[in-house]
Design a protein around this motif. Sequence first.
Motif, PDB file in Angstrom:
ATOM      1  N   MET A  68      -1.925   5.997   6.495  1.00 43.81           N
ATOM      2  CA  MET A  68      -0.958   5.686   5.451  1.00 43.81           C
ATOM      3  C   MET A  68      -1.175   4.240   5.027  1.00 43.81           C
ATOM      4  O   MET A  68      -1.235   3.340   5.855  1.00 43.81           O
ATOM      5  CB  MET A  68       0.450   5.913   6.023  1.00 43.81           C
ATOM      6  CG  MET A  68       1.582   5.262   5.277  1.00 43.81           C
ATOM      7  SD  MET A  68       3.176   5.779   5.978  1.00 43.81           S
ATOM      8  CE  MET A  68       4.144   4.339   5.734  1.00 43.81           C
ATOM      9  N   THR A  69      -1.318   4.016   3.730  1.00 42.42           N
ATOM     10  CA  THR A  69      -1.358   2.637   3.260  1.00 42.42           C
ATOM     11  C   THR A  69       0.036   2.051   3.424  1.00 42.42           C
ATOM     12  O   THR A  69       1.025   2.783   3.485  1.00 42.42           O
ATOM     13  CB  THR A  69      -1.800   2.559   1.785  1.00 42.42           C
ATOM     14  OG1 THR A  69      -0.868   3.296   0.992  1.00 42.42           O
ATOM     15  CG2 THR A  69      -3.194   3.130   1.606  1.00 42.42           C
ATOM     16  N   ASN A  70       0.117   0.755   3.498  1.00 42.75           N
ATOM     17  CA  ASN A  70       1.395   0.097   3.734  1.00 42.75           C
ATOM     18  C   ASN A  70       2.182  -0.007   2.434  1.00 42.75           C
ATOM     19  O   ASN A  70       1.830  -0.820   1.573  1.00 42.75           O
ATOM     20  CB  ASN A  70       1.159  -1.284   4.342  1.00 42.75           C
ATOM     21  CG  ASN A  70       2.445  -2.000   4.677  1.00 42.75           C
ATOM     22  OD1 ASN A  70       3.514  -1.394   4.760  1.00 42.75           O
ATOM     23  ND2 ASN A  70       2.345  -3.290   4.880  1.00 42.75           N
ATOM     24  N   PRO A  71       3.265   0.777   2.264  1.00 42.44           N
ATOM     25  CA  PRO A  71       4.055   0.706   1.030  1.00 42.44           C
ATOM     26  C   PRO A  71       4.612  -0.689   0.757  1.00 42.44           C
ATOM     27  O   PRO A  71       4.805  -1.069  -0.389  1.00 42.44           O
ATOM     28  CB  PRO A  71       5.188   1.704   1.253  1.00 42.44           C
ATOM     29  CG  PRO A  71       4.731   2.588   2.350  1.00 42.44           C
ATOM     30  CD  PRO A  71       3.791   1.768   3.187  1.00 42.44           C
ATOM     31  N   ALA A  72       4.862  -1.477   1.813  1.00 48.85           N
ATOM     32  CA  ALA A  72       5.430  -2.821   1.628  1.00 48.85           C
ATOM     33  C   ALA A  72       4.476  -3.738   0.876  1.00 48.85           C
ATOM     34  O   ALA A  72       4.901  -4.733   0.290  1.00 48.85           O
ATOM     35  CB  ALA A  72       5.817  -3.429   2.973  1.00 48.85           C
TER      36      ALA A  72
END
Length: 133
Positions: A1-5
């Motif tokens: 998962m890429t970091n949504p932040a």
Amino acid sequence: MTNPADMVPFAKTMGIKITEMTKEIVRGEMLVRPEICTAGNGRGTPSIHGGAVMTFADVLGAFGGFANLPEGANGTTTSESKTNFLNAAPEGETVYGEATPFKVGRRQSVWQTRISLKDGTLVAVVTQTQIVL
């Protein structure tokens, strides 16, 4: 998962990493770096600044609100936030956050974020309201 932040410049600057994000829970972590600490004032190891604690919790709760947006909504914004500071988080430690909703509605959601150390020591509890835009 890429970091949504990483989509939020301030969250990226703070070093916040979202590790799980669903409609029911948002989890994240953040390294307590010198740049986000108090000075220590000669009384021991510097610890996380209260503003960094609040920012961490705000980001997690905001992503929870975002995950629950109704169709056609443009986003969320924090309208209220309350923080109880319970223990220090020393420089060099990682803090872990878990945001869960008290209520998710069409116009607002209310989230509680618990921030702790790896050993389970509770650093802070934050309750915030996200308004749907």
